[in-house]
Design a protein around this motif. Structure first.
Motif, PDB file in Angstrom:
ATOM      1  N   VAL A   6      44.813  43.577  45.972  1.00 53.27           N
ATOM      2  CA  VAL A   6      44.408  44.920  46.394  1.00 53.27           C
ATOM      3  C   VAL A   6      45.019  45.894  45.395  1.00 53.27           C
ATOM      4  CG1 VAL A   6      44.419  46.599  48.257  1.00 53.27           C
ATOM      5  CG2 VAL A   6      44.314  44.154  48.785  1.00 53.27           C
ATOM      6  N   ASP A   7      44.165  46.493  44.592  1.00 55.98           N
ATOM      7  CA  ASP A   7      44.609  47.326  43.476  1.00 55.98           C
ATOM      8  C   ASP A   7      44.573  48.812  43.834  1.00 55.98           C
ATOM      9  OD1 ASP A   7      44.890  45.037  41.919  1.00 55.98           O
ATOM     10  OD2 ASP A   7      42.842  45.143  41.194  1.00 55.98           O
ATOM     11  N   GLY A   8      45.749  49.385  43.982  1.00 58.62           N
ATOM     12  CA  GLY A   8      45.866  50.816  44.239  1.00 58.62           C
ATOM     13  C   GLY A   8      45.803  51.608  42.942  1.00 58.62           C
ATOM     14  N   PRO A   9      45.989  52.910  43.017  1.00 54.01           N
ATOM     15  CA  PRO A   9      45.866  53.780  41.847  1.00 54.01           C
ATOM     16  C   PRO A   9      46.798  53.415  40.694  1.00 54.01           C
ATOM     17  CG  PRO A   9      45.996  55.094  43.852  1.00 54.01           C
ATOM     18  CD  PRO A   9      46.248  53.674  44.245  1.00 54.01           C
ATOM     19  N   PRO A  45      39.453  47.037  44.185  1.00 52.43           N
ATOM     20  CA  PRO A  45      39.893  48.358  43.743  1.00 52.43           C
ATOM     21  C   PRO A  45      39.900  49.365  44.895  1.00 52.43           C
ATOM     22  CG  PRO A  45      38.075  47.519  42.389  1.00 52.43           C
ATOM     23  CD  PRO A  45      38.197  46.635  43.580  1.00 52.43           C
ATOM     24  N   TYR A  46      40.931  50.174  44.930  1.00 51.26           N
ATOM     25  CA  TYR A  46      41.065  51.158  46.006  1.00 51.26           C
ATOM     26  C   TYR A  46      39.867  52.107  46.077  1.00 51.26           C
ATOM     27  CZ  TYR A  46      42.139  54.919  42.748  1.00 51.26           C
ATOM     28  OH  TYR A  46      42.044  55.857  41.753  1.00 51.26           O
ATOM     29  N   TRP A  49      37.193  50.222  47.970  1.00 53.53           N
ATOM     30  CA  TRP A  49      37.589  49.966  49.358  1.00 53.53           C
ATOM     31  C   TRP A  49      37.556  51.249  50.186  1.00 53.53           C
ATOM     32  CZ3 TRP A  49      38.085  45.556  51.910  1.00 53.53           C
ATOM     33  CH2 TRP A  49      38.753  45.543  53.130  1.00 53.53           C
ATOM     34  N   ASP A  50      37.985  52.353  49.601  1.00 51.49           N
ATOM     35  CA  ASP A  50      38.036  53.622  50.335  1.00 51.49           C
ATOM     36  C   ASP A  50      36.667  54.133  50.767  1.00 51.49           C
ATOM     37  OD1 ASP A  50      40.769  53.630  50.144  1.00 51.49           O
ATOM     38  OD2 ASP A  50      40.880  55.192  48.627  1.00 51.49           O
ATOM     39  N   GLN A  58      33.912  46.275  55.464  1.00 55.98           N
ATOM     40  CA  GLN A  58      34.988  45.630  54.711  1.00 55.98           C
ATOM     41  C   GLN A  58      34.782  44.115  54.637  1.00 55.98           C
ATOM     42  OE1 GLN A  58      38.265  47.110  57.013  1.00 55.98           O
ATOM     43  NE2 GLN A  58      38.458  48.979  55.772  1.00 55.98           N
TER      44      GLN A  58
END
Length: 71
Positions: A6-9, A45-46, A49-50, A58
């Protein structure tokens, strides 16, 4: 074996005026190591997902990512 990353910023760099987001070196390196160890790596990528509204979206998203990696 499958790893879901899960890749955040902080996993991305901004490239160019179009503000394209690309994975940073650390994230790419980690993925490469996992692949060399026999893992399949699925990135979430966030910013994708957002946009998903509920758990059903999801689940569908994750299933489509998994199927793409199996091919």
């Amino acid at each position: 074996m499958t790893a879901i990353e899960v890749d955040g910023p902080t996993h991305y760099l901004i490239k160019g005026k179009g503000k394209q987001q690309i994975e940073n070196g650390r994230t790419r390196f980690k993925s490469r190591i996992l692949r060399q160890l026999g893992w399949t790596v699925i990135h979430v990528p966030y910013f994708e997902w957002d946009t998903l509204i509920d758990a059903s979206d999801q689940d569908t998203y994750l299933e489509s990512k998994r199927k793409c990696r199996e091919q």
